[in-house]
Design an enzyme around this catalytic site. Structure first.
Site, mmCIF file in Angstrom:
data_model
loop_
_atom_site.group_PDB
_atom_site.id
_atom_site.type_symbol
_atom_site.label_atom_id
_atom_site.label_comp_id
_atom_site.label_asym_id
_atom_site.label_seq_id
_atom_site.Cartn_x
_atom_site.Cartn_y
_atom_site.Cartn_z
ATOM 1 C CG ASN A 17 35.632 39.594 40.485
ATOM 2 O OD1 ASN A 17 35.370 39.535 39.274
ATOM 3 N ND2 ASN A 17 35.021 40.425 41.296
ATOM 4 C CG HIS A 29 36.254 32.456 36.307
ATOM 5 N ND1 HIS A 29 35.710 33.661 35.900
ATOM 6 C CD2 HIS A 29 35.524 31.493 35.688
ATOM 7 C CE1 HIS A 29 34.728 33.422 35.045
ATOM 8 N NE2 HIS A 29 34.589 32.122 34.896
ATOM 9 C CB CYS A 56 54.665 22.847 39.379
ATOM 10 S SG CYS A 56 55.832 22.003 38.271
ATOM 11 N N GLY A 93 27.956 43.840 39.059
ATOM 12 C CA GLY A 93 29.133 44.197 38.266
ATOM 13 C C GLY A 93 29.628 43.143 37.308
ATOM 14 C CG ASN A 129 26.467 46.594 35.575
ATOM 15 O OD1 ASN A 129 27.223 47.503 35.251
ATOM 16 N ND2 ASN A 129 26.667 45.333 35.212
HETATM 17 N N1 APR Z 1 30.104 49.343 39.855
HETATM 18 C C1 APR Z 1 29.281 48.379 39.346
HETATM 19 N N2 APR Z 1 29.459 47.806 38.122
HETATM 20 C C2 APR Z 1 30.511 48.246 37.397
HETATM 21 C C3 APR Z 1 31.397 49.257 37.852
HETATM 22 C C4 APR Z 1 31.158 49.809 39.141
HETATM 23 N N3 APR Z 1 31.932 50.771 39.654
HETATM 24 N N4 APR Z 1 32.342 49.469 36.869
HETATM 25 C C5 APR Z 1 32.051 48.615 35.859
HETATM 26 N N5 APR Z 1 30.948 47.892 36.165
HETATM 27 C C6 APR Z 1 30.314 46.834 35.364
HETATM 28 C C7 APR Z 1 30.319 47.044 33.870
HETATM 29 O O1 APR Z 1 29.171 47.796 33.466
HETATM 30 C C8 APR Z 1 30.252 45.596 33.368
HETATM 31 O O2 APR Z 1 28.910 45.133 33.325
HETATM 32 O O3 APR Z 1 31.096 45.666 35.584
HETATM 33 C C9 APR Z 1 31.005 44.814 34.443
HETATM 34 C C10 APR Z 1 32.400 44.395 34.011
HETATM 35 O O4 APR Z 1 32.238 43.462 32.984
HETATM 36 P P1 APR Z 1 33.454 42.521 32.576
HETATM 37 O O5 APR Z 1 34.702 43.327 32.510
HETATM 38 O O6 APR Z 1 33.007 41.738 31.378
HETATM 39 O O7 APR Z 1 33.615 41.570 33.839
HETATM 40 P P2 APR Z 1 32.943 40.164 34.095
HETATM 41 O O8 APR Z 1 31.515 40.176 33.665
HETATM 42 O O9 APR Z 1 33.224 39.819 35.504
HETATM 43 O O10 APR Z 1 33.802 39.188 33.138
HETATM 44 C C11 APR Z 1 33.576 37.805 33.293
HETATM 45 O O11 APR Z 1 35.435 37.451 31.757
HETATM 46 O O12 APR Z 1 37.578 37.914 31.087
HETATM 47 C C12 APR Z 1 36.795 37.007 31.776
HETATM 48 O O13 APR Z 1 37.439 35.522 33.470
HETATM 49 C C13 APR Z 1 37.210 36.885 33.215
HETATM 50 O O14 APR Z 1 35.834 36.602 35.190
HETATM 51 C C14 APR Z 1 35.982 37.349 33.986
HETATM 52 C C15 APR Z 1 34.872 37.080 33.014
#
Ligand code: APR
Length: 251
Positions: A106, A123, A131, A191, A217
């Site tokens: 994040n 990230h 710049c 998550g 998750n």
């Molecule tokens: N509590 C726990 N887990 C949750 C919750 C919650 N309240 N709400 C959603 N989730 C879970 C979803 O089930 C999913 O597995 O969080 C995850 C979100 O997944 P993504 O949106 O793919 O996020 P992430 O895995 O961090 O993405 C990785 O993708 O777009 C790029 O650079 C961006 O860092 C990001 C990377």
């Protein structure tokens, strides 16, 4: 890993309490309850916005369009978001010597704002703009984003100093993250879908080096069948608070 009668949460608590080096690896799901939408899933940002806006080549060729999406997602949405109980639970575990580091995908700075001291941002972070001409870094809050793309006093264009698709991971964060993964004997996986390379290699590395993986998750991820030993289904705030309370309750 579980005997039939053992409660997964109790098993997770026992692992954490007996561990020597616990780390956490977090994704967008830990910030959903702070009001920041995740990228994937039913309400995901990539259902509403074109992820090309975060591809570095597209950013260079369509700067105005990309910046409009980036401003809405990372500066309009993020501004005002506060750490939630899950971020605070990780900071509490660290403060009590039960967690060594957070590795996060994040860029919302919420782990730091919750009090976590060792945070490796795989990230980068959305708080700083870079710049592209003179290399100056400035706080995003100090830049007027009403005119896009925002320009530096040197005339160069600002880019958020976080990692776009197609860019390298910052070497310091990359090296520190994999070093922590190799040392960990427990990894809290919170998550994340596990869909994005090379971030998704960190939990794999921890597992390969012997760590037990506790996944929190709301739905199974790509990691679940591959590395997870204990899967705790639920919202990060609820599960992380329960874990923190149980781990810190016992003297
Ligand atoms: N509590 C726990 N887990 C949750 C919750 C919650 N309240 N709400 C959603 N989730 C879970 C979803 O089930 C999913 O597995 O969080 C995850 C979100 O997944 P993504 O949106 O793919 O996020 P992430 O895995 O961090 O993405 C990785 O993708 O777009 C790029 O650079 C961006 O860092 C990001 C990377």
């Amino acid at each position: 890993m579980l005997t039939p009668h053992e409660n997964p949460l109790d098993r997770a608590v026992a692992l954490i309490r007996n561990a020597g080096h616990v780390i956490a690896f977090t994704g967008a799901g830990i910030s959903v309850e702070s009001g920041i939408p995740a990228f994937r899933g039913e309400e995901g940002l990539w259902k509403r916005y074109d992820p090309r806006c975060l591809e570095i080549d597209y950013f260079h060729s369509h700067a105005g369009e990309a910046w409009r999406v980036i401003r809405e997602i990372f500066y309009d949405f993020f501004t005002g978001a506060k750490p939630n109980a899950a971020h605070r639970a990780l900071a509490d575990l660290e403060a009590h010597g039960r967690l060594r580091a957070v590795i996060t995908q994040n860029i919302d700075n919420l782990h730091q704002e919750a009090g976590s001291r060792v945070v490796h941002e795989f990230h980068g972070n959305s708080q700083v703009l870079l710049c592209l001409r003179c290399g100056q870094r400035v706080p995003a809050r100090a830049v007027d984003l009403t005119q896009l793309p925002p320009l530096c006093s040197c005339g160069g264009m600002y880019k958020p100093d976080f990692v776009f698709f197609g860019e390298m991971i910052p070497e310091k964060a990359r090296a520190a993250s994999f070093l922590e993964a190799e040392r960990a004997d427990v990894l809290l996986l919170v998550g994340t879908t596990g869909e994005v390379m090379p971030a998704n290699l960190v939990p794999e590395s921890a597992k390969r080096h012997g760590a037990a993986v506790i996944e929190i998750n709301t739905a199974p991820s790509l990691h679940t069948p591959r590395v997870t030993d204990i899967y705790l289904e639920g919202k990060a705030t609820e599960v992380m608070q329960a874990l923190r309370d149980a781990v810190l309750a016992q003297k």
